[in-house]
Scaffold this motif. Sequence first.
Motif, PDB file in Angstrom:
ATOM      1  N   LYS A  96       0.848  -1.196   0.000  1.00  0.00           N
ATOM      2  CA  LYS A  96       0.000   0.000   0.000  1.00  0.00           C
ATOM      3  C   LYS A  96       0.885   1.248   0.000  1.00  0.00           C
ATOM      4  O   LYS A  96       1.894   1.296   0.698  1.00  0.00           O
ATOM      5  N   ILE A  97       0.490   2.240  -0.779  1.00  0.00           N
ATOM      6  CA  ILE A  97       1.212   3.513  -0.825  1.00  0.00           C
ATOM      7  C   ILE A  97       0.464   4.541   0.015  1.00  0.00           C
ATOM      8  O   ILE A  97      -0.708   4.814  -0.221  1.00  0.00           O
ATOM      9  N   HIS A  98       1.152   5.112   1.024  1.00  0.00           N
ATOM     10  CA  HIS A  98       0.600   6.215   1.806  1.00  0.00           C
ATOM     11  C   HIS A  98       1.149   7.516   1.202  1.00  0.00           C
ATOM     12  O   HIS A  98       2.257   7.954   1.522  1.00  0.00           O
ATOM     13  N   TRP A  99       0.373   8.105   0.328  1.00  0.00           N
ATOM     14  CA  TRP A  99       0.857   9.220  -0.479  1.00  0.00           C
ATOM     15  C   TRP A  99       1.223  10.441   0.352  1.00  0.00           C
ATOM     16  O   TRP A  99       2.178  11.149   0.030  1.00  0.00           O
ATOM     17  N   ASN A 100       0.507  10.716   1.408  1.00  0.00           N
ATOM     18  CA  ASN A 100       0.794  11.918   2.201  1.00  0.00           C
ATOM     19  C   ASN A 100       2.102  11.809   2.985  1.00  0.00           C
ATOM     20  O   ASN A 100       2.648  12.816   3.431  1.00  0.00           O
ATOM     21  N   LYS A 101       2.592  10.586   3.156  1.00  0.00           N
ATOM     22  CA  LYS A 101       3.854  10.374   3.861  1.00  0.00           C
ATOM     23  C   LYS A 101       4.962   9.856   2.942  1.00  0.00           C
ATOM     24  O   LYS A 101       6.111   9.766   3.365  1.00  0.00           O
ATOM     25  N   GLY A 102       4.598   9.497   1.740  1.00  0.00           N
ATOM     26  CA  GLY A 102       5.592   8.916   0.845  1.00  0.00           C
ATOM     27  C   GLY A 102       6.078   7.562   1.318  1.00  0.00           C
ATOM     28  O   GLY A 102       7.201   7.157   1.011  1.00  0.00           O
ATOM     29  N   GLN A 135       0.013  16.369  -1.922  1.00  0.00           N
ATOM     30  CA  GLN A 135       0.648  15.173  -1.364  1.00  0.00           C
ATOM     31  C   GLN A 135       2.152  15.362  -1.230  1.00  0.00           C
ATOM     32  O   GLN A 135       2.747  14.938  -0.234  1.00  0.00           O
ATOM     33  N   TYR A 136       2.769  16.014  -2.211  1.00  0.00           N
ATOM     34  CA  TYR A 136       4.210  16.216  -2.159  1.00  0.00           C
ATOM     35  C   TYR A 136       4.596  17.155  -1.017  1.00  0.00           C
ATOM     36  O   TYR A 136       5.575  16.917  -0.304  1.00  0.00           O
ATOM     37  N   PHE A 137       3.822  18.202  -0.814  1.00  0.00           N
ATOM     38  CA  PHE A 137       4.091  19.119   0.298  1.00  0.00           C
ATOM     39  C   PHE A 137       3.917  18.396   1.632  1.00  0.00           C
ATOM     40  O   PHE A 137       4.730  18.567   2.558  1.00  0.00           O
ATOM     41  N   SER A 138       2.886  17.569   1.733  1.00  0.00           N
ATOM     42  CA  SER A 138       2.662  16.794   2.952  1.00  0.00           C
ATOM     43  C   SER A 138       3.824  15.829   3.194  1.00  0.00           C
ATOM     44  O   SER A 138       4.287  15.653   4.330  1.00  0.00           O
ATOM     45  N   TYR A 186       6.394  15.755   6.413  1.00  0.00           N
ATOM     46  CA  TYR A 186       6.558  14.528   7.201  1.00  0.00           C
ATOM     47  C   TYR A 186       8.013  14.059   7.195  1.00  0.00           C
ATOM     48  O   TYR A 186       8.559  13.686   8.241  1.00  0.00           O
ATOM     49  N   PHE A 187       8.637  14.101   6.019  1.00  0.00           N
ATOM     50  CA  PHE A 187       9.992  13.571   5.897  1.00  0.00           C
ATOM     51  C   PHE A 187      10.984  14.379   6.727  1.00  0.00           C
ATOM     52  O   PHE A 187      11.744  13.813   7.538  1.00  0.00           O
ATOM     53  N   PHE A 188      10.994  15.706   6.544  1.00  0.00           N
ATOM     54  CA  PHE A 188      11.988  16.526   7.239  1.00  0.00           C
ATOM     55  C   PHE A 188      11.603  16.801   8.695  1.00  0.00           C
ATOM     56  O   PHE A 188      12.479  17.063   9.525  1.00  0.00           O
ATOM     57  N   GLY A 189      10.331  16.691   9.009  1.00  0.00           N
ATOM     58  CA  GLY A 189       9.903  16.920  10.385  1.00  0.00           C
ATOM     59  C   GLY A 189       9.966  15.696  11.266  1.00  0.00           C
ATOM     60  O   GLY A 189      10.060  15.802  12.492  1.00  0.00           O
ATOM     61  N   PHE A 190       9.945  14.509  10.626  1.00  0.00           N
ATOM     62  CA  PHE A 190       9.889  13.288  11.436  1.00  0.00           C
ATOM     63  C   PHE A 190      10.766  12.160  10.880  1.00  0.00           C
ATOM     64  O   PHE A 190      11.655  11.657  11.562  1.00  0.00           O
ATOM     65  N   ARG A 191      10.522  11.780   9.618  1.00  0.00           N
ATOM     66  CA  ARG A 191      11.144  10.577   9.085  1.00  0.00           C
ATOM     67  C   ARG A 191      12.666  10.655   9.053  1.00  0.00           C
ATOM     68  O   ARG A 191      13.355   9.686   9.388  1.00  0.00           O
TER      69      ARG A 191
END
Length: 342
Positions: free
Chosen positions: A183-189, A296-299, A303-308
């Motif tokens: 499954k792809i979670h688009w908002n988180k990549g 989705q890309y902004f989300s 997510y990536f730089f703030g958490f992942r």
Amino acid sequence: MNPKVAIIILNWNGWEDTIECLESVFQITYPLYEVIIVDNGSKDDSIQKIKNYAEGKIKIKSRFFHYLPENKPIYVREYSKDELDTSISIKENIKNPVSRKNLILIKNDDNYGFAEGNNIGIKFALNNLNSDYILLLNNDTVVDPYFLNELINVAESDLQIGVLGPTIYEYKNPQEIQSAGVKIHWNKGEVINLTQQESKYLDEPENIDCVMGCALLAKSELFNKIGYLNKDYFAYLEETEWCVRAHKALYRIVYVPKGKIWHKGGATSNKITGFTLFHYTRNKFWFMKKHSSKQQYFSFLTYFFGFRAWMVIGGILYRQKSKEILPSFISFLKGIRDGVLT
């Protein structure tokens, strides 16, 4: 009449895994398939070891099957990449294009990665074998004797089905499911392997976002319609990106629970420090930039730089050996740089 299947197995310095995989493949019950090994410029005597296996000189021990000496010898037909690039008579040299006693061995002069290595095998199959289906199978897998029957039965049930994947179990823990579709979670990549417990229909096939590249069955017509795997990815997420293209072309992607394989995972990429971190990180940015919406890309970036990213850095510090921390950290940063800027 059974459709023809070309099974493509990529090898890079991993002959022990490859011959275990081959032995399981040559014991499947499906009657109409051809096996293609694409060797990606191995330096570990893989080609000779694979030929020794085909001659019956190496007996395989595995918990998943009993070695069958009566399956040998297997007739090996060898081609270099240069021969495939220049020859116009390969098809005439294949006297019996579908035979359980055949093994086609394509010898690449370099490591072209998972994507282009498989593309070379796919092109050979489409140009020379007249295959109805292409199965991409990792060399670090072992297959159930009936898995291909299950996949083909479902594939033939609906013209709109283009891509299929089996239940993938852990090699070391054979009852544990590694993936029941993706499954792809688009908002988180995030690209997440599902478990069978999340399946709505248990033993019934169901639509999914994509399948793992370690066992991906596709109708040959797709490659003519949407193209091959993106060779720029080299490794990681190339099958996800290809499945998204198949979705956009209005094909169904289906998980087939009754098809079963066992996967070791990381047998090739774990040999190189930082390989996975760099390619997976870079390719994730490429994938999201191409296929997600602006929202989705902004989300994803948030997510990536703030958490992942911080989770990944923590994982490097916690899990890696001290001498591997700096190379891993650099690989991760390079992956971000190349993903964002290219």
